[in-house]
Design an enzyme around this catalytic site. Sequence first.
Site, PDB file in Angstrom:
ATOM      1  N   ARG A 239      39.292 -65.919 -29.924  1.00  0.00           N
ATOM      2  CA  ARG A 239      39.606 -67.307 -30.470  1.00  0.00           C
ATOM      3  C   ARG A 239      41.155 -67.502 -29.788  1.00  0.00           C
ATOM      4  NH1 ARG A 239      38.768 -66.111 -35.627  1.00  0.00           N
ATOM      5  NH2 ARG A 239      36.933 -67.457 -36.300  1.00  0.00           N
TER       6      ARG A 239
ATOM      7  N   GLU B 115      34.217 -69.907 -55.189  1.00  0.00           N
ATOM      8  CA  GLU B 115      35.498 -70.363 -54.611  1.00  0.00           C
ATOM      9  C   GLU B 115      35.009 -71.944 -54.066  1.00  0.00           C
ATOM     10  OE1 GLU B 115      38.323 -66.909 -53.928  1.00  0.00           O
ATOM     11  OE2 GLU B 115      37.976 -68.108 -52.336  1.00  0.00           O
TER      12      GLU B 115
ATOM     13  N   GLY C 101      23.817 -67.773 -53.613  1.00  0.00           N
ATOM     14  CA  GLY C 101      24.905 -66.737 -53.667  1.00  0.00           C
ATOM     15  C   GLY C 101      26.126 -67.077 -54.520  1.00  0.00           C
ATOM     16  N   ALA C 102      26.438 -66.497 -55.733  1.00  0.00           N
ATOM     17  CA  ALA C 102      27.452 -66.685 -56.533  1.00  0.00           C
ATOM     18  C   ALA C 102      28.232 -65.427 -56.586  1.00  0.00           C
ATOM     19  CB  ALA C 102      27.077 -66.962 -57.911  1.00  0.00           C
TER      20      ALA C 102
ATOM     21  N   THR D 219      39.789 -64.402 -39.071  1.00  0.00           N
ATOM     22  CA  THR D 219      38.829 -65.253 -39.957  1.00  0.00           C
ATOM     23  C   THR D 219      39.933 -65.578 -41.251  1.00  0.00           C
ATOM     24  OG1 THR D 219      37.067 -63.751 -39.536  1.00  0.00           O
ATOM     25  CG2 THR D 219      36.928 -64.903 -41.604  1.00  0.00           C
ATOM     26  N   CYS D 220      40.542 -64.560 -41.605  1.00  0.00           N
ATOM     27  CA  CYS D 220      41.482 -64.978 -42.760  1.00  0.00           C
ATOM     28  C   CYS D 220      42.244 -66.231 -42.428  1.00  0.00           C
ATOM     29  CB  CYS D 220      42.494 -63.889 -42.900  1.00  0.00           C
ATOM     30  SG  CYS D 220      43.936 -63.891 -44.050  1.00  0.00           S
TER      31      CYS D 220
ATOM     32  N   GLY E 103      45.348 -65.040 -35.867  1.00  0.00           N
ATOM     33  CA  GLY E 103      45.017 -64.764 -37.261  1.00  0.00           C
ATOM     34  C   GLY E 103      43.886 -64.490 -37.905  1.00  0.00           C
TER      35      GLY E 103
ATOM     36  N   HIS F 102      60.240 -64.079 -71.480  1.00  0.00           N
ATOM     37  CA  HIS F 102      59.658 -64.850 -72.496  1.00  0.00           C
ATOM     38  C   HIS F 102      60.067 -66.311 -72.032  1.00  0.00           C
ATOM     39  CE1 HIS F 102      57.873 -66.536 -75.845  1.00  0.00           C
ATOM     40  NE2 HIS F 102      59.013 -67.163 -76.180  1.00  0.00           N
TER      41      HIS F 102
ATOM     42  N   GLY G 298      36.304 -57.502 -37.201  1.00  0.00           N
ATOM     43  CA  GLY G 298      36.202 -58.320 -38.275  1.00  0.00           C
ATOM     44  C   GLY G 298      34.593 -58.553 -38.653  1.00  0.00           C
TER      45      GLY G 298
HETATM   46  C1  LIG Z   1      35.962 -68.245 -47.034  1.00  0.00           C
HETATM   47  C2  LIG Z   1      36.545 -67.114 -47.003  1.00  0.00           C
HETATM   48  C3  LIG Z   1      37.445 -66.663 -47.704  1.00  0.00           C
HETATM   49  C4  LIG Z   1      38.168 -65.430 -47.889  1.00  0.00           C
HETATM   50  N1  LIG Z   1      39.291 -65.534 -48.729  1.00  0.00           N
HETATM   51  C5  LIG Z   1      39.742 -64.239 -48.879  1.00  0.00           C
HETATM   52  C6  LIG Z   1      40.868 -63.930 -49.945  1.00  0.00           C
HETATM   53  O1  LIG Z   1      41.306 -64.980 -50.627  1.00  0.00           O
HETATM   54  N2  LIG Z   1      41.450 -62.733 -50.229  1.00  0.00           N
HETATM   55  C7  LIG Z   1      41.015 -61.782 -48.955  1.00  0.00           C
HETATM   56  O2  LIG Z   1      41.609 -60.645 -48.958  1.00  0.00           O
HETATM   57  N3  LIG Z   1      40.002 -61.995 -48.241  1.00  0.00           N
HETATM   58  C8  LIG Z   1      39.435 -63.172 -48.079  1.00  0.00           C
HETATM   59  N4  LIG Z   1      38.360 -63.190 -47.168  1.00  0.00           N
HETATM   60  C9  LIG Z   1      37.896 -61.859 -46.395  1.00  0.00           C
HETATM   61  C10 LIG Z   1      38.834 -61.952 -45.129  1.00  0.00           C
HETATM   62  O3  LIG Z   1      39.246 -63.005 -44.550  1.00  0.00           O
HETATM   63  C11 LIG Z   1      38.595 -60.834 -44.348  1.00  0.00           C
HETATM   64  O4  LIG Z   1      38.467 -59.635 -45.141  1.00  0.00           O
HETATM   65  C12 LIG Z   1      39.668 -60.320 -43.162  1.00  0.00           C
HETATM   66  O5  LIG Z   1      39.781 -61.529 -42.248  1.00  0.00           O
HETATM   67  C13 LIG Z   1      39.228 -59.278 -42.407  1.00  0.00           C
HETATM   68  O6  LIG Z   1      40.190 -59.127 -41.352  1.00  0.00           O
HETATM   69  P1  LIG Z   1      39.848 -58.317 -39.954  1.00  0.00           P
HETATM   70  O7  LIG Z   1      41.227 -58.170 -39.503  1.00  0.00           O
HETATM   71  O8  LIG Z   1      39.094 -57.135 -40.233  1.00  0.00           O
HETATM   72  O9  LIG Z   1      39.076 -59.229 -39.364  1.00  0.00           O
HETATM   73  P2  LIG Z   1      38.958 -60.756 -38.992  1.00  0.00           P
HETATM   74  O10 LIG Z   1      39.903 -61.580 -39.841  1.00  0.00           O
HETATM   75  O11 LIG Z   1      37.542 -61.380 -39.068  1.00  0.00           O
HETATM   76  O12 LIG Z   1      39.617 -60.919 -37.421  1.00  0.00           O
HETATM   77  C14 LIG Z   1      38.793 -60.460 -36.324  1.00  0.00           C
HETATM   78  C15 LIG Z   1      39.025 -61.328 -35.176  1.00  0.00           C
HETATM   79  O13 LIG Z   1      38.455 -60.569 -33.860  1.00  0.00           O
HETATM   80  C16 LIG Z   1      37.970 -61.557 -33.061  1.00  0.00           C
HETATM   81  N5  LIG Z   1      37.063 -60.871 -32.103  1.00  0.00           N
HETATM   82  C17 LIG Z   1      35.820 -60.361 -32.560  1.00  0.00           C
HETATM   83  N6  LIG Z   1      35.281 -59.767 -31.536  1.00  0.00           N
HETATM   84  C18 LIG Z   1      36.088 -59.833 -30.473  1.00  0.00           C
HETATM   85  C19 LIG Z   1      36.107 -59.349 -29.123  1.00  0.00           C
HETATM   86  N7  LIG Z   1      35.004 -58.903 -28.806  1.00  0.00           N
HETATM   87  N8  LIG Z   1      36.930 -59.610 -28.258  1.00  0.00           N
HETATM   88  C20 LIG Z   1      38.094 -60.233 -28.635  1.00  0.00           C
HETATM   89  N9  LIG Z   1      38.356 -60.602 -30.048  1.00  0.00           N
HETATM   90  C21 LIG Z   1      37.145 -60.519 -30.774  1.00  0.00           C
HETATM   91  C22 LIG Z   1      37.745 -62.768 -33.669  1.00  0.00           C
HETATM   92  O14 LIG Z   1      37.896 -63.794 -33.055  1.00  0.00           O
HETATM   93  C23 LIG Z   1      38.616 -62.530 -34.832  1.00  0.00           C
HETATM   94  O15 LIG Z   1      39.719 -63.576 -34.840  1.00  0.00           O
HETATM   95  C24 LIG Z   1      37.599 -64.484 -46.982  1.00  0.00           C
HETATM   96  C25 LIG Z   1      36.735 -64.495 -46.267  1.00  0.00           C
HETATM   97  C26 LIG Z   1      36.250 -65.875 -45.900  1.00  0.00           C
HETATM   98  C27 LIG Z   1      35.167 -66.283 -45.101  1.00  0.00           C
END
Ligand SMILES: Cc1cc2nc3c(=O)[nH]c(=O)nc-3n(C[C@H](O)[C@H](O)[C@H](O)COP(=O)(O)OP(=O)(O)OC[C@H]3O[C@@H](n4cnc5c(N)ncnc54)[C@H](O)[C@@H]3O)c2cc1C
Length: 461
Positions: free
Chosen positions: A36, A185, A178-179, A42-43, A40, A440, A142
Amino acid sequence: MNKNCDVLVIGSGPGGYVAAIRAAQLGKNVLCVDKRKELGGTCLNIGCIPSKTLLHTTESYWKLLHHGQERGLETTGLSVNFSQMMTNKRKVISGFNAGIAGLFKKNKITHLCGQASFRGTHEVQLSTGETITFKEAILATGSEPIALPFLPFDEKRILSSTGALSLEAPPQKLLVIGAGVIGVELGSVYSRLGSEVLFIEFLDCICPALDHSLSKALQESLTRQGMQFYLSSKVIEATVQDSITLQVETPSGLQTFTGDAVLVAIGRKPYTAGLGLDTVGIATNPKGMVLVDRQFRTNLSHIFAIGDLIDGPMLAHKASEEGVAVAEIIAGKKPLVDYSTIPQVAYTYPEVAAVGFTEKETQALCLTIKTGVFPFKANSRAKCNDEDDGFVKIIADAASDEILGVHIIGAHASELIGEGVVAMQNRMTSQGLAETSHAHPTLSEAIKEAALAVNGRAIHK
Ligand SMILES: Cc1cc2nc3c(=O)[nH]c(=O)nc-3n(C[C@H](O)[C@H](O)[C@H](O)COP(=O)(O)OP(=O)(O)OC[C@H]3O[C@@H](n4cnc5c(N)ncnc54)[C@H](O)[C@@H]3O)c2cc1C
């Protein structure tokens, strides 16, 4: 073109970018690659941050709409500018995209955009054609949403969380399959904006990882807000025409539900597409999670994996803790991630936050416990704020009084849980927590009172 580095980080989510910064702090020459353009993961781009931004905006609207007048706030003409709401969400995201880029620059981390694929045990190729050779690599790619085979995402009407965060207008009727946390949220966001929201959940409770008392209280609260729940129910068929019709097996027989959009929030799975794990023989389990040892090493000892890609709760802060730990391991240190004190939160209204064991888990472990519960209805700040829905529940070991779990349902529970985490991390007793002074009037006094209640000493109930 070929580039070399000590540590290659694949993925710039909260696991990857934090690992990259920590490795650079420890003197490594770090390169971080993400397919991407924006940093940053998915988060930041399609997860925590956009969802919390929309939740905050819609909560402010909903509170003014339903409770403004009784507080003396004239709300005639109050309305939602949906496209501005989405513009604001994008602005928050892009601010942080730039923030991480700035941190990379400050720490002299090279950032490349492109999908990485293994070509050898010390080499990846990017979709841009560049190759990178590395001494050590951290996989942090991720996870992605799980689809139903008969209801593939189109992100217009059949939505994953990604589509639900970028709609052009609120649907009139939203069916949520799925709840779990993500479902409730995003369902809350649209319910507050006036959508009719109906949940279909396979299990007999919502947010099943929560202590049962919190899961039940949250469902009751969301029901009072107008959301509908069908539990122990399974979607078996879908017809997509002008509207979307789901056939659902419910405890009272087969039922049909129709909506103009469906959010499928049945979970997430590790994302490894295109990474070429097979090329180098990195082992995964049947669910696709990369297998690692306690030092986050895959079966190739110089390649590590962290975050949603490996076992454990799919949470941003869990990924970041692992990111710091893995960088330190690579630098020869011996860090530990304490998985027993990782908090979990649902940012609904009221919020729900928990750390440690649920009551059911203590039963399964045959632990003898005592509990203390304190309602926000008896907390002065909650009353001042008109936010008195919910309670704090503390579970302690019956003999030693050590705190085993802190469970909070109530406004700002996501902030309050930090106190429970610190208490548990430091193996505090409920008495120790109870004897700590709390300002308080604050919501945190409910934690002190719940800790007092563990030994029958609550003052205000
Ligand atoms: C709607 C939603 C709400 C959420 N809310 C929360 C919350 O409030 N609190 C919380 O703790 N967690 C929350 N999460 C979960 C949280 O987003 C994830 O647990 C977290 O992002 C995982 O981090 P990560 O670094 O493992 O991977 P990710 O954040 O998923 O990052 C992985 C990155 O790797 C990149 N990538 C993948 N394959 C390749 C490749 N082959 N080459 C180069 N780049 C690649 C992707 O583009 C991506 O940017 C939420 C998730 C969603 C979907």
